[in-house]
Design a protein around this motif. Structure first.
Motif, short mmCIF file in Angstrom:
data_model
loop_
_atom_site.label_atom_id
_atom_site.label_comp_id
_atom_site.label_asym_id
_atom_site.label_seq_id
_atom_site.Cartn_x
_atom_site.Cartn_y
_atom_site.Cartn_z
N LEU A 37 0.83 -1.21 0.00
CA LEU A 37 0.00 0.00 0.00
C LEU A 37 0.87 1.26 0.00
O LEU A 37 0.55 2.24 -0.69
CB LEU A 37 -0.93 0.00 1.21
CG LEU A 37 -1.91 -1.17 1.34
CD1 LEU A 37 -2.89 -0.91 2.49
CD2 LEU A 37 -2.66 -1.43 0.05
N LYS A 38 1.94 1.23 0.76
CA LYS A 38 2.83 2.40 0.81
C LYS A 38 3.50 2.63 -0.54
O LYS A 38 3.69 3.78 -0.96
CB LYS A 38 3.87 2.22 1.91
CG LYS A 38 3.30 2.33 3.32
CD LYS A 38 4.36 2.13 4.38
CE LYS A 38 3.77 2.28 5.78
NZ LYS A 38 4.78 2.07 6.84
N ARG A 39 3.86 1.54 -1.21
CA ARG A 39 4.47 1.70 -2.54
C ARG A 39 3.49 2.35 -3.50
O ARG A 39 3.86 3.23 -4.29
CB ARG A 39 4.94 0.34 -3.08
CG ARG A 39 6.16 -0.22 -2.39
CD ARG A 39 6.77 -1.38 -3.17
NE ARG A 39 5.87 -2.50 -3.29
CZ ARG A 39 5.74 -3.47 -2.38
NH1 ARG A 39 6.47 -3.43 -1.27
NH2 ARG A 39 4.90 -4.47 -2.56
N TYR A 40 2.23 1.92 -3.47
CA TYR A 40 1.23 2.50 -4.37
C TYR A 40 0.98 3.97 -4.02
O TYR A 40 0.80 4.81 -4.92
CB TYR A 40 -0.07 1.71 -4.31
CG TYR A 40 -0.08 0.51 -5.23
CD1 TYR A 40 -0.68 0.57 -6.48
CD2 TYR A 40 0.56 -0.67 -4.87
CE1 TYR A 40 -0.67 -0.53 -7.34
CE2 TYR A 40 0.59 -1.77 -5.72
CZ TYR A 40 -0.03 -1.69 -6.95
OH TYR A 40 0.00 -2.77 -7.80
N LEU A 41 0.99 4.31 -2.75
CA LEU A 41 0.81 5.71 -2.36
C LEU A 41 1.97 6.57 -2.85
O LEU A 41 1.77 7.69 -3.32
CB LEU A 41 0.66 5.84 -0.84
CG LEU A 41 -0.74 5.64 -0.27
CD1 LEU A 41 -0.69 5.66 1.27
CD2 LEU A 41 -1.69 6.72 -0.77
N ARG A 42 3.18 6.05 -2.72
CA ARG A 42 4.34 6.81 -3.20
C ARG A 42 4.26 7.03 -4.71
O ARG A 42 4.56 8.11 -5.21
CB ARG A 42 5.64 6.08 -2.86
CG ARG A 42 6.04 6.12 -1.39
CD ARG A 42 7.47 5.66 -1.19
NE ARG A 42 7.79 5.62 0.23
CZ ARG A 42 7.70 4.53 0.98
NH1 ARG A 42 7.34 3.39 0.43
NH2 ARG A 42 7.98 4.58 2.26
N ALA A 43 3.85 5.99 -5.40
CA ALA A 43 3.85 6.06 -6.87
C ALA A 43 2.70 6.89 -7.42
O ALA A 43 2.87 7.67 -8.37
CB ALA A 43 3.79 4.65 -7.45
N PHE A 44 1.51 6.75 -6.82
CA PHE A 44 0.31 7.36 -7.40
C PHE A 44 -0.19 8.59 -6.62
O PHE A 44 -1.20 9.18 -6.99
CB PHE A 44 -0.79 6.30 -7.54
CG PHE A 44 -0.43 5.22 -8.52
CD1 PHE A 44 -0.58 5.43 -9.88
CD2 PHE A 44 0.09 4.01 -8.08
CE1 PHE A 44 -0.23 4.44 -10.79
CE2 PHE A 44 0.44 3.01 -8.99
CZ PHE A 44 0.28 3.23 -10.35
N LYS A 45 0.50 8.93 -5.55
CA LYS A 45 0.38 10.22 -4.85
C LYS A 45 -0.88 10.40 -3.99
O LYS A 45 -0.79 10.89 -2.87
CB LYS A 45 0.47 11.40 -5.83
CG LYS A 45 1.65 11.35 -6.77
CD LYS A 45 2.98 11.25 -6.04
CE LYS A 45 4.15 11.24 -7.02
NZ LYS A 45 5.42 10.97 -6.33
N THR A 46 -2.05 10.06 -4.49
CA THR A 46 -3.28 10.28 -3.72
C THR A 46 -3.94 8.95 -3.39
O THR A 46 -3.70 7.92 -4.04
CB THR A 46 -4.29 11.14 -4.50
OG1 THR A 46 -4.82 10.38 -5.60
CG2 THR A 46 -3.63 12.42 -5.01
N VAL A 47 -4.82 8.98 -2.38
CA VAL A 47 -5.53 7.77 -1.97
C VAL A 47 -6.38 7.24 -3.12
O VAL A 47 -6.39 6.04 -3.41
CB VAL A 47 -6.42 8.05 -0.73
CG1 VAL A 47 -7.26 6.83 -0.37
CG2 VAL A 47 -5.55 8.47 0.45
N ASP A 48 -7.11 8.15 -3.79
CA ASP A 48 -7.98 7.74 -4.90
C ASP A 48 -7.17 7.06 -6.01
O ASP A 48 -7.53 5.98 -6.50
CB ASP A 48 -8.73 8.94 -5.48
CG ASP A 48 -9.87 9.40 -4.59
OD1 ASP A 48 -10.28 8.61 -3.72
OD2 ASP A 48 -10.33 10.54 -4.77
N ASN A 49 -6.09 7.70 -6.42
CA ASN A 49 -5.28 7.15 -7.50
C ASN A 49 -4.64 5.82 -7.12
O ASN A 49 -4.58 4.89 -7.92
CB ASN A 49 -4.20 8.15 -7.92
CG ASN A 49 -4.77 9.35 -8.65
OD1 ASN A 49 -5.92 9.34 -9.08
ND2 ASN A 49 -3.97 10.40 -8.78
#
Length: 224
Positions: A37-49
């Protein structure tokens, strides 16, 4: 060398975990742990994305049959000289994917099968991560004896797409070793496909001494 990861907004992380509870039944294998989840947040910036990207990855993993790729012995054996996940790790503990480019020819591959082999390697390497310590990979492109007939832009496009969409922030460093002078022209094309963050992870290594900053040279295969 130590990891220098961007900090995660704790509220964003909490919200993403709450959303993940809504799809728990659709993710029975719990592929996405907190590190994911942290990797996706770093990559896509927002919760929605990040959440939408996770949904797309989940759908892709099922449709592509990622969990069963290791059973496709024919593809694994056919392309086994194209890449290898090494038993050893780099200096900070990252699993290493070693790619001897001299063994590749765009005229002697099936792009769909080779892409499946790439996913197989990414899966194998990702499973070897000690995520509590470091959760990304070291990819080594060895360009010794590289010729232009080895250059395959479509394969690289597929790898970049996979890393950006379905393995976000899994790439820790990409080492390019033994690059001939003429490869600078190829790199100018490839760099144009990379975002600034990913391009910054690519390092040209020009000597064994420089390579020692990342890994022990003796661990690189000599039988491929």
């Amino acid at each position: 060398m130590t990891e220098d990861l961007a900090p995660i907004n704790e509220e964003d992380f909490r919200q993403l975990k709450e959303r993940m509870k809504l799809i728990a039944d659709a993710d029975p294998a719990q592929y996405h742990n907190e590190y994911s989840l942290k990797r996706y947040l770093r990559a896509f910036k927002t919760v929605d994305n990040a959440f939408q990207a996770i949904l797309k990855t989940n759908k892709w993993r099922v449709e592509y049959g990622v969990a069963n790729l290791h059973e496709n012995k024919e593809i694994i054996e056919k392309y086994s000289n194209k890449a290898r996940v090494l038993r050893h790790r780099d200096i900070i503990g990252r699993p290493i994917v070693y790619i001897p480019a001299k063994n590749h020819s765009s005229n002697d591959r099936n792009i769909d099968d080779l892409t499946k082999f790439i996913v197989y390697c990414l899966e194998d390497a990702s499973k070897k991560c000690f995520e509590e310590v470091v959760d990304n990979l070291c990819i080594v492109f060895d360009l010794s004896n590289f010729t232009l007939s080895c250059m395959d832009y479509q394969v690289l496009k597929n790898l970049i797409w996979l890393l950006s969409r379905h393995y976000p922030e899994r790439l820790g460093v990409c080492l390019i070793i033994n690059a001939p002078t003429f490869f600078s022209g190829c790199w100018a094309v490839i760099k144009g496909w990379l975002d600034e963050n990913t391009a910054g992870k690519v390092t040209f290594v020009n000597s064994e001494m420089d390579l020692c900053q990342y890994l022990i040279p003796d661990i690189l295969p000599t039988d491929m």
